[in-house]
Scaffold this active site. Structure first.
Site, PDB file in Angstrom:
ATOM      1  N   TYR A   6      -6.580 -49.943  19.969  1.00 46.05           N
ATOM      2  CA  TYR A   6      -8.797 -49.441  20.635  1.00 46.05           C
ATOM      3  C   TYR A   6      -8.558 -48.600  21.468  1.00 46.05           C
ATOM      4  O   TYR A   6      -7.897 -49.506  22.369  1.00 46.05           O
ATOM      5  CB  TYR A   6      -9.154 -50.892  19.776  1.00 46.05           C
ATOM      6  CG  TYR A   6      -9.720 -51.536  18.782  1.00 46.05           C
ATOM      7  CD1 TYR A   6     -10.187 -51.700  17.962  1.00 46.05           C
ATOM      8  CD2 TYR A   6      -8.154 -52.310  17.981  1.00 46.05           C
ATOM      9  CE1 TYR A   6     -10.620 -51.935  16.610  1.00 46.05           C
ATOM     10  CE2 TYR A   6      -8.417 -52.155  16.792  1.00 46.05           C
ATOM     11  CZ  TYR A   6      -9.408 -52.573  16.233  1.00 46.05           C
ATOM     12  OH  TYR A   6      -9.830 -52.240  14.961  1.00 46.05           O
ATOM     13  N   ASP A  16       0.307 -53.891  12.792  1.00 49.02           N
ATOM     14  CA  ASP A  16       0.661 -55.092  12.206  1.00 49.02           C
ATOM     15  C   ASP A  16       1.971 -54.605  10.968  1.00 49.02           C
ATOM     16  O   ASP A  16       1.800 -56.118  10.679  1.00 49.02           O
ATOM     17  CB  ASP A  16      -0.659 -54.346  10.795  1.00 49.02           C
ATOM     18  CG  ASP A  16      -2.219 -54.176  11.384  1.00 49.02           C
ATOM     19  OD1 ASP A  16      -2.262 -55.133  11.595  1.00 49.02           O
ATOM     20  OD2 ASP A  16      -2.748 -53.370  10.927  1.00 49.02           O
ATOM     21  N   TYR A  76      -9.428 -55.291   8.645  1.00 54.48           N
ATOM     22  CA  TYR A  76      -8.628 -53.866   7.549  1.00 54.48           C
ATOM     23  C   TYR A  76      -7.633 -54.239   6.854  1.00 54.48           C
ATOM     24  O   TYR A  76      -6.848 -55.063   6.061  1.00 54.48           O
ATOM     25  CB  TYR A  76      -7.927 -53.325   8.733  1.00 54.48           C
ATOM     26  CG  TYR A  76      -8.670 -51.678   8.935  1.00 54.48           C
ATOM     27  CD1 TYR A  76      -9.578 -51.098   8.495  1.00 54.48           C
ATOM     28  CD2 TYR A  76      -9.397 -52.257  10.631  1.00 54.48           C
ATOM     29  CE1 TYR A  76     -10.590 -50.245   9.302  1.00 54.48           C
ATOM     30  CE2 TYR A  76     -10.412 -51.240  11.619  1.00 54.48           C
ATOM     31  CZ  TYR A  76     -10.813 -50.247  10.799  1.00 54.48           C
ATOM     32  OH  TYR A  76     -11.497 -49.136  11.301  1.00 54.48           O
ATOM     33  N   HIS A 109     -11.055 -46.517  18.131  1.00 58.16           N
ATOM     34  CA  HIS A 109      -9.627 -46.395  17.012  1.00 58.16           C
ATOM     35  C   HIS A 109      -9.015 -45.515  16.151  1.00 58.16           C
ATOM     36  O   HIS A 109      -9.563 -45.234  15.987  1.00 58.16           O
ATOM     37  CB  HIS A 109      -9.327 -48.345  17.185  1.00 58.16           C
ATOM     38  CG  HIS A 109     -10.151 -48.007  15.542  1.00 58.16           C
ATOM     39  ND1 HIS A 109     -11.655 -48.678  15.642  1.00 58.16           N
ATOM     40  CD2 HIS A 109      -9.403 -47.942  14.467  1.00 58.16           C
ATOM     41  CE1 HIS A 109     -11.924 -48.370  14.124  1.00 58.16           C
ATOM     42  NE2 HIS A 109     -10.606 -48.319  13.445  1.00 58.16           N
ATOM     43  N   HIS A 119      -5.512 -45.514  13.586  1.00 53.79           N
ATOM     44  CA  HIS A 119      -4.149 -45.780  12.966  1.00 53.79           C
ATOM     45  C   HIS A 119      -3.299 -44.988  12.956  1.00 53.79           C
ATOM     46  O   HIS A 119      -4.218 -43.759  12.141  1.00 53.79           O
ATOM     47  CB  HIS A 119      -5.382 -46.444  11.187  1.00 53.79           C
ATOM     48  CG  HIS A 119      -6.586 -46.743  11.753  1.00 53.79           C
ATOM     49  ND1 HIS A 119      -6.414 -48.244  11.185  1.00 53.79           N
ATOM     50  CD2 HIS A 119      -7.842 -46.705  11.794  1.00 53.79           C
ATOM     51  CE1 HIS A 119      -8.095 -48.917  11.043  1.00 53.79           C
ATOM     52  NE2 HIS A 119      -8.760 -47.586  11.788  1.00 53.79           N
ATOM     53  N   HIS A 176     -10.158 -42.966  14.460  1.00 58.25           N
ATOM     54  CA  HIS A 176     -11.637 -43.848  13.597  1.00 58.25           C
ATOM     55  C   HIS A 176     -13.036 -43.733  14.639  1.00 58.25           C
ATOM     56  O   HIS A 176     -12.386 -44.356  15.648  1.00 58.25           O
ATOM     57  CB  HIS A 176     -11.306 -44.974  13.509  1.00 58.25           C
ATOM     58  CG  HIS A 176     -12.356 -45.366  12.248  1.00 58.25           C
ATOM     59  ND1 HIS A 176     -12.206 -46.191  11.289  1.00 58.25           N
ATOM     60  CD2 HIS A 176     -13.415 -45.027  12.334  1.00 58.25           C
ATOM     61  CE1 HIS A 176     -12.925 -46.322  11.068  1.00 58.25           C
ATOM     62  NE2 HIS A 176     -13.947 -45.911  10.728  1.00 58.25           N
TER      63      HIS A 176
END
Length: 478
Positions: A104, A118, A206, A261, A263, A430
């Protein structure tokens, strides 16, 4: 285990909850959103999918579907049938999602540490929850469970974590209309039916939908679709006119900022293109001026310019790193130099990005970037090493960048005519918008592994035409 300090630096109003609950019972009725007519998948001859344990056979594909607590779905031993040669040929030894890096962009005290791995921190398999029939997957889907060991070593069943289904999207596999014959119109069309292996991972706020799509033309397409809830922070702002400094995000509602942020979804793809000894080829499109001299590639014609291709075979890992946004190679191939077509081309597969090609913009000395130093480039090619499975390193949570994909590649090992691994990263910067709130509609990115001189010709040439009265025994799905 004592509180040694406390600092209440910022006080912000608590955003209102009204209108933010996504549960159907709270949203309506009445439901005032778009209404679509219900559809039904009809397969009059039954499903074309055959599942034997964890082995899936469909059309001209055969592969194994596994499950891992860290990676979730694992596709292995994928082979495609060559109808002209009458043989099964290897394509992918093993493929899976190796990591999802989500940093982020708010450097303030309450937010700077919001950086997630993740897969390494939480486990994608542990975050794979049951799929919802008729919503996550169509009515013709077949479901598979996943299994993994929990912290106590006890088996855990991830029920209905994977679905497998044939997709009838109305797409065309190939077609041509020939109108040059006097008084005659010739049209040939073949429908594109594909097989999808799907998993949905809910990693905290998410939701990631991972699709492995197998095509009868020999391609494997990997699609990542993002949905779920943004990470938001409370703010005193209620209107954009009040913002005089960098808010590190978008004002989505009164007192609510959706933080900027990234991904970065990294795949581990151990390719075995018709065997294990493969090479990585970079084809660069190069403009040329027509000199009129055949000795330099020109021709004595009025043409003034053209382009051609410069072919480079990667020797070592340093040659196998590509930022596809930097204006480099136009074509990235994985070939087997020991296998050639009848006219002498090396058999291969090529990588085709299909959106979501962002790379990290963080400074190299920033701690999140040190952990995910591989995210500056979308393509890395390494020699196979059984200990190198996780792009963020074996222990991602405490990683410092000393054990990750970029660190391994500094050894600059040989990758020419070796058992090589493709690491490909889908990337999204994003910037939240109001339509992403309170739950964001799905946004997707993809890449495709497409046969390139792998077959002698279009492998669908002998595919039966659907609905043609001249072929009454046609078993094609339409």
């Amino acid at each position: 285990m004592a509180v040694v300090g406390y600092r209440d630096r910022v006080v912000s109003p608590v955003p209102k909850a009204e209108g933010t609950d996504y549960r159907a019972a709270e949203v309506g009725p009445p439901f005032t959103g778009p209404v679509t007519a219900p559809g039904v998948v009809v397969q009059p001859e039954g499903s074309g999918v055959k599942i034997d344990g964890r082995v899936v056979r469909w059309a001209n594909w055969e592969f194994h579907v596994g499950f891992d607590i860290r990676a979730s779905t694992v596709i292995s031993m994928a082979s495609v049938h060559d109808g002209d040669a009458g043989t099964w040929r290897q394509v992918l030894y093993r493929g899976f999602v190796s990591e999802i890096f989500v940093p982020y962009m708010d450097p303030e005290e309450e937010w700077y540490f919001h950086v997630f791995m993740d897969a390494g921190d939480y486990g994608l398999g542990a975050s794979a929850f049951p799929l919802q029939p008729g919503a996550d997957c169509p009515a013709n889907a077949v479901y598979m469970d996943g299994f993994y060991a929990n912290a106590d070593g006890q088996p855990v069943k991830a029920e209905n974590a994977i679905c497998v289904f044939e997709r009838y999207a109305g797409d065309v596999a190939w077609r041509h209309t020939e109108a040059a014959f006097p008084g005659q119109l010739v049209t040939e069309v073949r429908p594109d039916v594909t097989l999808v292996v799907r998993t949905v991972v809910s990693a905290g706020n998410y939701d990631y939908t991972f699709d492995w799509e197998f095509k009868t033309a020999g391609s494997i397409k990997c699609v990542v679709s993002l949905s779920g809830i943004l990470e938001m922070k409370a703010t005193s702002y209620t209107h954009v006119d009040q913002i005089k400094e960098d808010a590190h995000g978008t004002l989505l509602a009164a007192n609510t900022v959706g933080v900027y942020h990234d991904h970065f979804v990294t795949y581990h793809l151990d390719l075995d293109v018709d065997g294990t000894e493969n090479s990585f080829v970079k084809n660069t499109v190069v403009p040329r001026r027509n000199t009129g001299d055949p000795a330099t590639g020109g021709a004595d014609t009025p043409r003034r310019s053209y382009w051609t291709v410069r072919r480079e075979v990667a020797e070592t890992e340093a040659d196998g790193q590509v930022n596809i946004n930097s204006g480099g190679p136009a074509d990235l191939l994985f070939v087997n130099p020991s296998k050639k077509t009848s006219v002498g081309n090396e058999v291969g597969y090529r990588l085709i990005p299909a959106g979501a090609t962002a790379s990290s913009l963080l400074s190299d000395d920033d701690y999140p970037q040190r952990r995910a130093s591989y995210s500056k480039k979308q393509v890395w090619v390494t020699p196979y090493d059984k200990s190198e499975k996780w792009a963020s390193g074996l222990y991602a949570e405490q990683g410092t960048g000393d054990d990750n994909l970029a660190a391994w590649s500094r050894r600059n090992r040989r990758i020419k005519e070796e058992d090589i691994v493709l690491w490909y990263t889908l990337g999204v910067h994003h910037l939240p918008y109001q339509e992403d709130f309170p739950v964001m509609p799905t946004v997707s990115g993809a890449f495709e592994l497409r046969p390139s001189n792998f077959f002698e010709r279009n492998p669908l040439m002998r595919m039966k035409p659907p609905g043609n009265p001249n072929f009454p025994n046609c078993s094609c799905h339409i």
